[in-house]
Design a protein around this motif. Structure first.
Motif, short mmCIF file in Angstrom:
data_model
loop_
_atom_site.label_atom_id
_atom_site.label_comp_id
_atom_site.label_asym_id
_atom_site.label_seq_id
_atom_site.Cartn_x
_atom_site.Cartn_y
_atom_site.Cartn_z
N PRO A 181 49.26 -20.74 48.87
CA PRO A 181 48.70 -20.31 47.60
C PRO A 181 49.26 -18.95 47.20
O PRO A 181 49.49 -18.09 48.05
N SER A 182 49.50 -18.77 45.92
CA SER A 182 50.04 -17.51 45.41
C SER A 182 49.29 -17.12 44.14
O SER A 182 49.21 -17.91 43.19
N ALA A 183 48.74 -15.90 44.13
CA ALA A 183 48.02 -15.44 42.94
C ALA A 183 48.94 -15.42 41.72
O ALA A 183 48.51 -15.71 40.59
N GLU A 184 50.22 -15.09 41.93
CA GLU A 184 51.16 -15.02 40.81
C GLU A 184 51.43 -16.38 40.20
O GLU A 184 51.90 -16.48 39.06
N ALA A 185 51.17 -17.43 40.94
CA ALA A 185 51.42 -18.79 40.46
C ALA A 185 50.16 -19.51 40.02
O ALA A 185 50.19 -20.72 39.80
N ALA A 186 49.07 -18.79 39.87
CA ALA A 186 47.78 -19.42 39.55
C ALA A 186 47.89 -20.34 38.35
O ALA A 186 48.40 -19.95 37.29
N GLY A 187 47.44 -21.58 38.54
CA GLY A 187 47.40 -22.55 37.45
C GLY A 187 48.68 -23.30 37.20
O GLY A 187 48.69 -24.26 36.42
N LEU A 188 49.78 -22.90 37.84
CA LEU A 188 51.06 -23.56 37.60
C LEU A 188 51.20 -24.79 38.49
O LEU A 188 50.94 -24.73 39.69
N PRO A 189 51.62 -25.94 37.95
CA PRO A 189 51.73 -27.16 38.76
C PRO A 189 52.91 -27.10 39.72
O PRO A 189 53.99 -26.63 39.37
N CYS A 190 52.68 -27.57 40.93
CA CYS A 190 53.71 -27.61 41.97
C CYS A 190 54.24 -29.03 42.11
O CYS A 190 53.54 -30.00 41.79
N THR A 191 55.43 -29.16 42.63
CA THR A 191 56.03 -30.48 42.84
C THR A 191 55.25 -31.33 43.84
O THR A 191 55.37 -32.55 43.84
N CYS A 192 54.43 -30.69 44.68
CA CYS A 192 53.65 -31.44 45.67
C CYS A 192 52.41 -32.07 45.07
O CYS A 192 51.71 -32.83 45.74
N GLY B 125 49.42 -23.68 41.75
CA GLY B 125 49.32 -22.32 42.25
C GLY B 125 50.05 -22.03 43.53
O GLY B 125 49.71 -21.09 44.25
N HIS B 126 51.08 -22.79 43.84
CA HIS B 126 51.82 -22.58 45.08
C HIS B 126 53.00 -21.64 44.88
O HIS B 126 53.58 -21.54 43.80
N LEU B 127 53.37 -20.97 45.97
CA LEU B 127 54.41 -19.94 45.93
C LEU B 127 55.72 -20.43 45.33
O LEU B 127 56.38 -19.71 44.57
N GLU B 128 56.11 -21.65 45.65
CA GLU B 128 57.42 -22.16 45.24
C GLU B 128 57.61 -22.13 43.72
O GLU B 128 58.71 -21.90 43.23
N VAL B 129 56.53 -22.34 42.96
CA VAL B 129 56.69 -22.47 41.51
C VAL B 129 56.85 -21.12 40.80
O VAL B 129 57.14 -21.09 39.60
N ILE B 130 56.74 -20.03 41.55
CA ILE B 130 56.96 -18.71 40.95
C ILE B 130 58.07 -17.94 41.65
O ILE B 130 58.72 -17.09 41.05
N ALA B 131 58.35 -18.26 42.93
CA ALA B 131 59.29 -17.47 43.72
C ALA B 131 60.64 -18.12 43.93
O ALA B 131 61.61 -17.44 44.29
N SER B 132 60.75 -19.42 43.73
CA SER B 132 62.03 -20.09 43.89
C SER B 132 62.96 -19.77 42.72
O SER B 132 62.52 -19.20 41.70
N GLY B 133 64.23 -20.14 42.83
CA GLY B 133 65.15 -19.95 41.73
C GLY B 133 64.68 -20.62 40.45
O GLY B 133 64.58 -19.97 39.39
N PRO B 134 64.37 -21.93 40.48
CA PRO B 134 63.85 -22.57 39.27
C PRO B 134 62.52 -21.98 38.81
O PRO B 134 62.24 -21.94 37.62
N GLY B 135 61.71 -21.50 39.78
CA GLY B 135 60.44 -20.90 39.42
C GLY B 135 60.61 -19.61 38.64
O GLY B 135 59.90 -19.36 37.66
N ILE B 136 61.57 -18.79 39.05
CA ILE B 136 61.85 -17.54 38.33
C ILE B 136 62.40 -17.84 36.93
O ILE B 136 62.00 -17.22 35.94
N ALA B 137 63.31 -18.82 36.86
CA ALA B 137 63.85 -19.20 35.54
C ALA B 137 62.76 -19.74 34.62
O ALA B 137 62.72 -19.42 33.42
N ALA C 193 55.67 -12.02 44.75
CA ALA C 193 54.90 -13.15 45.29
C ALA C 193 55.40 -13.52 46.68
O ALA C 193 54.60 -13.74 47.61
N ALA C 194 56.72 -13.60 46.83
CA ALA C 194 57.28 -13.94 48.14
C ALA C 194 56.97 -12.86 49.17
O ALA C 194 56.58 -13.16 50.31
N GLY C 195 57.12 -11.60 48.80
CA GLY C 195 56.85 -10.52 49.73
C GLY C 195 55.42 -10.47 50.18
O GLY C 195 55.12 -10.25 51.36
#
Length: 314
Positions: A168-179, A183-195, A233-235
């Motif tokens: 879980p990541s506060a920065e990703a709150a409410g954002l849908p994840c591929t899983c 609210g998961h880290l990947e949707v805000i911290a990955s390359g596509p997430g940042i874009a 978010a990643a840090g």
């Protein structure tokens, strides 16, 4: 569990969504041959297994190897040899009998694991002592990871240990994840997430992280915010995990950290801000090993994980 004979040649394969890399290793880890080919990612699991077997044959035409290790995308359970979960980057990959399928095609005993855990293996082996702990993150198209405690790589139920992108990541709150969660880290911290975050901030779609990084370098406020939000978010996630695990070393690799110091500095600051007092001397480090890390780590799996043999029940 069985191990390959000391000094025997071994094949290491690294399967990604776009490329298969292979190497033949001799005694002492000497690279005897290399091979790469595209991953037939849209053609289904059987085609991918066939391509892996072809890569093994290409890298070892003299049949010198006695065993094969495969580092593969997806959630891989090394005990059962199954891909227990996967994204759609490889069509139909979830549910594949990776160990048994590759053993049947190559005639070799096969050890298999997730690609990030395999890549982290040489990092763990390089740490002093036999009880070192490691936190390894790979931030790219997704956010993967590996956890090793007291000298032992963790695999967990169904091989899922280390999938850091689904914290879980506060920065990703409410954002849908591929899983399927939100609210998961990947949707805000990955390359596509940042874009994607840049597009939300500006209303301007971008198809590549590098475009956001270039705009950030020119002082674009939204681009700077998108990059630093993902990095923060990643840090924060890694800092929290460090408090839980007490690692001797924390490594962050993958394509995203290579965009420059804006990302790296924000991640390092957020990581340091989470640490408990006994860990405050700990910092984030880049990987020690280069492009050979995954295939070298794949080969090393054959000495540490169960081997799946040709003809064995799957």
């Amino acid at each position: 569990m069985s191990a390959r004979p000391t000094g025997a040649a071994v094949i290491g394969l690294d399967l990604g969504g776009t490329k298969i890399a292979g190497a033949l290793f001799g005694a002492g880890g000497t690279v005897l041959a290399r091979h790469t080919r595209p991953t037939p990612a849209r053609d289904g699991a059987e085609a991918v297994l066939d391509a892996l077997a072809a890569a093994a044959a290409e890298v070892d035409p003299g049949r010198r190897a006695t065993v094969l290790g495969i580092a593969a995308a997806g959630v891989v359970d090394p005990r059962s040899g199954m891909v227990t979960s996967a994204t759609d980057s490889i069509s139909g990959w979830a549910g594949t009998a990776l160990g048994a399928g590759l053993a049947e095609r190559t005639g070799l005993p096969v050890a298999c694991d997730n690609d990030v855990r395999a890549t982290a293996g040489p990092e763990l082996a390089a740490l002093p002592g036999s009880h070192a702990s490691l936190l390894f993150a790979a931030v790219g198209t997704g956010v993967g990871g590996a956890l090793a405690v007291d000298g032992r790589m963790l695999h967990g139920a169904a091989g899922i240990a280390g999938h850091l992108g689904h914290l879980p990541s506060a920065e990703a709150a409410g954002l849908p994840c591929t899983c399927g969660a939100t609210g998961h880290l990947e949707v805000i911290a990955s390359g596509p997430g940042i874009a994607a975050h840049y597009a939300r901030l500006t209303g301007t779609p971008v198809d590549r992280l590098e475009a956001v990084a270039a705009r950030a370098a020119r002082g674009d406020d939204a681009a700077v915010r998108a990059v630093t939000t993902g990095a923060t978010a990643a840090g924060r996630a890694l800092g929290g995990l460090a408090n839980a695990l007490g690692p001797d070393r924390v490594v962050v690799g993958g394509g995203v950290p290579r965009i420059g110091p804006l990302y790296g500095d924000a991640l390092a600051a957020a990581f340091a801000g989470e640490l408990m007092p006994p860990l405050r001397g700990l910092s984030v480090a880049p990987p020690r090993f280069g492009h050979d890390a995954a295939v070298r780590g794949a080969a090393a799996l054959t000495t540490a994980l169960p081997l799946h043999h040709p003809g064995a029940p799957s």
